[in-house]
Design a protein around this motif. Structure first.
Motif, mmCIF file in Angstrom:
data_model
loop_
_atom_site.group_PDB
_atom_site.id
_atom_site.type_symbol
_atom_site.label_atom_id
_atom_site.label_comp_id
_atom_site.label_asym_id
_atom_site.label_seq_id
_atom_site.Cartn_x
_atom_site.Cartn_y
_atom_site.Cartn_z
ATOM 1 N N PRO A 26 5.347 -4.671 -7.304
ATOM 2 C CA PRO A 26 4.381 -3.970 -6.472
ATOM 3 C C PRO A 26 5.063 -2.857 -5.675
ATOM 4 N N VAL A 27 4.317 -1.804 -5.382
ATOM 5 C CA VAL A 27 4.802 -0.671 -4.601
ATOM 6 C C VAL A 27 3.985 -0.602 -3.327
ATOM 7 N N ILE A 33 -4.156 -1.673 -6.098
ATOM 8 C CA ILE A 33 -4.117 -2.393 -7.380
ATOM 9 C C ILE A 33 -4.110 -3.895 -7.121
ATOM 10 N N ARG A 34 -3.320 -4.303 -6.147
ATOM 11 C CA ARG A 34 -3.296 -5.737 -5.803
ATOM 12 C C ARG A 34 -4.684 -6.211 -5.368
ATOM 13 N N PRO A 58 12.609 -2.276 -0.101
ATOM 14 C CA PRO A 58 12.133 -3.485 0.587
ATOM 15 C C PRO A 58 10.608 -3.515 0.666
ATOM 16 N N LEU A 59 10.030 -4.662 0.413
ATOM 17 C CA LEU A 59 8.590 -4.837 0.544
ATOM 18 C C LEU A 59 8.269 -5.341 1.948
ATOM 19 N N VAL A 60 7.309 -4.704 2.601
ATOM 20 C CA VAL A 60 7.008 -5.042 3.994
ATOM 21 C C VAL A 60 5.718 -5.833 4.131
ATOM 22 N N VAL A 65 4.910 -9.147 -1.475
ATOM 23 C CA VAL A 65 5.989 -10.090 -1.757
ATOM 24 C C VAL A 65 5.477 -11.218 -2.664
ATOM 25 N N ALA A 66 4.286 -11.736 -2.354
ATOM 26 C CA ALA A 66 3.709 -12.807 -3.173
ATOM 27 C C ALA A 66 3.395 -12.306 -4.574
#
Length: 437
Positions: A26-27, A33-34, A58-60, A65-66
Motif C-alpha cells: 500500500p502507498v 484503493i484500500r 514508512p507506513l503511517v 500496515v494491516a
C-alpha cells in the motif's frame, strides 16, 4: 455514480473471488484503493490483494500496515519464484508461454522497453499461477500502466478476464507508447473516474470501445467524515494535503502566503505529505520569509488528516496535473471549502458554490481565491460546506461505487462462463461430426 453506455443491470451476484492488482501497495497516497476493496468485501466479494512491489517508505496509517500484511508481492524478493513459475509454464503450457512472450515483446517494441516488458512477462506467468491456485475469476487493476500490462499478458496465456480503473494524469502522458489501446481492447471493461478521464480513454484507446467504458467516481464512506461542530470561520488555518511533487504545485504556495501576509489577519498554512518537491518548497519558504506561517508536517495517518481538515478553514490544492484528488472529496465531505484548479476532472466536482477554482499557474488568481476564503464570513463558509458535502453524497458514495463494481465484475465473469460453454459445445460438435464421418 455510473454514466455512459455501459449498464450493469439489477444483477444479484453470489460469492465471487477477484484479484486486485496494483504496481506498488500500500502507498500512503492511495488509501482510496484500500477503501474500495473493503467496501467490496462488505458486499460479500472476496478480494485477493496483489502488488508488483512493496513500498519501502514508512507506513503511517494502521489500515495500510494491516493491508500490507495481506498483500501478495509478485516481484519484491521473489526472483526465484518468478524463474520457477516461468520454467513450469514453459514445460506444461508451451503454447500459452509463447503467446505471452510474443505479446510482451510486442508491448516492449511499442513502448521502447524490451527489458521492462520481459520482466512484466515473468510477473504475468507467476501471477497466472497464483490466480489459478486461488480460484480467482476476475482481475481488477488500478491505473492502466505496468500492472495492466501484467494482467493483459496473463489473460493472453489463458488467465481470467481483467479490467482496470484509469485515473490520470501520468498514465495518459505515455498512453500510446505504453499500449493503452491494446490493454483496453483486451479488457472486459474499463472504469474512468471522471467524464474527462473517459474522454482520454476514448482518445487513446479508440472510440470503438465506448460501450465498455463506465464512469464510476471514487467514493467515500460519509460515516467516516463527520463534519466538525466548529464553524470553519473560527479557524485561520489553511491546509494542503498530498504528495509533494511538481504536479500538485505546492511550490507556488509560499509566494501566495507572502502576498497575503500584509493585508490579511494572521493565518497559517499547513502542508501534510512528503515527496520530491520538499527541498524546492523549503527553499521557497526561506526565499519569501514565511517560515513562521507555513508548517511541513510530512505524512500523517488517515485519522490525523481528517482531524487536520476538520480543524481548518479550507483546503488548498493548486495542482497542474491531476485525476480527481481524493482529498478534495474528503474536505468537502467535512464541509470545508476548497481552493483548487481547473484541471482534468476537478471542475466536475468543484465550482464557486463549494470553494474557489482557478486556472493552474495563475498566481494572482490563486492569491485572490485564498483572500476570498480568508475574508469570507461564517455563513458563506458554512453554505459552501453544505453544498460540498451534498455533492460528495450524491456523486461519490463508496457503497454505490462498490455496488457498481460488483455488478461489472459479475457481468464479466458471467460472459466468461458463457464463452467457455460455447467453446465446449463447439468442441463437442466437431468431435461428433468426426465420429459420424
Amino acid at each position: 455514480m455510473t454514466t455512459g453506455p455501459m449498464k450493469t443491470g439489477s444483477m444479484t451476484t453470489g460469492s465471487m473471488t477477484v484479484a486486485y492488482l496494483v504496481n506498488t501497495a500500500p502507498v500512503t497516497s492511495s488509501t482510496f484503493i484500500r477503501r474500495e476493496m473493503a467496501a467490496l468485501e462488505a458486499q460479500g466479494v472476496t478480494v485477493r490483494r496483489f502488488a508488483l512491489r512493496r513500498w519501502h517508505q514508512p507506513l503511517v496509517d494502521p489500515g495500510d500496515v494491516a493491508d500490507q500484511a495481506r498483500t501478495h508481492y509478485i516481484l519484491s524478493g521473489n526472483l526465484r519464484g518468478l524463474a520457477l513459475a516461468a520454467l513450469r509454464q514453459a514445460v506444461i503450457g508451451p503454447a500459452a508461454f509463447a503467446r505471452g512472450a510474443w505479446l510482451a515483446a510486442r508491448l516492449g517494441r511499442s513502448a521502447g522497453g524490451a527489458v521492462r516488458h520481459a520482466a512484466y512477462f515473468l510477473e504475468a506467468v507467476y501471477f497466472l499461477r497464483a490466480l489459478r491456485r486461488e480460484g480467482i475469476a476476475h482481475t481488477h487493476v488500478h491505473f492502466s500502466s505496468n500492472a495492466a500490462a501484467v494482467a493483459l499478458i496473463a489473460r493472453t496465456m489463458g488467465g481470467p478476464s481483467y479490467s482496470f480503473t484509469a485515473h490520470g494524469p501520468d498514465e495518459f502522458l505515455t498512453a500510446a507508447e505504453d499500449g493503452l489501446a491494446l490493454k483496453l481492447s483486451g479488457a472486459a471493461f474499463a472504469v474512468a473516474i471522471s467524464d474527462f478521464c473517459r474522454g482520454q480513454l476514448l482518445r487513446f484507446g479508440g472510440a470503438q470501445h465506448r460501450d465498455r467504458i463506465a464512469v464510476a467516481r471514487c467514493g467515500l464512506d460519509l460515516e467516516d467524515f463527520v463534519p466538525s461542530e466548529r464553524p470553519a470561520g473560527e479557524s485561520r488555518t489553511l491546509i494542503c494535503v498530498g504528495r509533494l511533487c511538481p504536479q500538485k504545485g505546492q511550490v507556488y504556495l509560499p509566494a501566495a502566503v507572502a502576498a497575503l501576509r500584509a493585508t490579511e489577519a494572521p493565518f497559517r498554512l499547513v502542508l501534510i505529505g512528503d515527496g520530491e518537491s520538499r527541498p524546492a518548497i523549503e527553499a521557497e519558504i526561506a526565499r519569501h520569509g514565511v517560515g513562521d506561517l507555513i508548517e511541513l508536517r510530512g505524512w500523517r495517518s488517515s485519522a490525523e488528516v481528517r482531524t487536520a481538515i476538520a480543524e481548518s478553514r479550507a483546503l488548498v490544492l493548486p495542482s497542474f496535473a491531476e485525476g480527481l484528488p481524493i482529498v478534495l472529496l474528503e474536505a468537502l465531505a467535512l464541509e470545508r471549502p476548497v481552493v483548487t484548479t481547473t484541471v482534468a476532472g476537478i471542475p466536475e466536482l468543484v465550482d464557486d458554490r463549494c470553494g474557489r477554482i482557478v486556472p493552474p499557474g495563475d498566481a494572482a488568481a490563486l492569491t485572490g481565491a485564498l483572500r476570498d476564503i480568508l475574508r469570507a464570513d461564517d455563513a458563506t463558509l458554512a453554505a459552501m460546506g453544505r453544498v460540498g458535502r451534498a455533492r460528495v453524497a450524491r456523486h461519490h458514495d463508496l457503497t454505490t461505487l462498490a455496488t457498481t463494481l460488483r455488478g461489472l465484475f459479475a457481468a464479466a465473469i458471467a460472459r466468461e462462463g458463457k464463452a467457455e460453454v460455447r467453446m465446449k459445445r463447439a468442441v463437442m460438435g466437431r468431435e461428433a461430426a468426426e465420429m459420424e464421418s
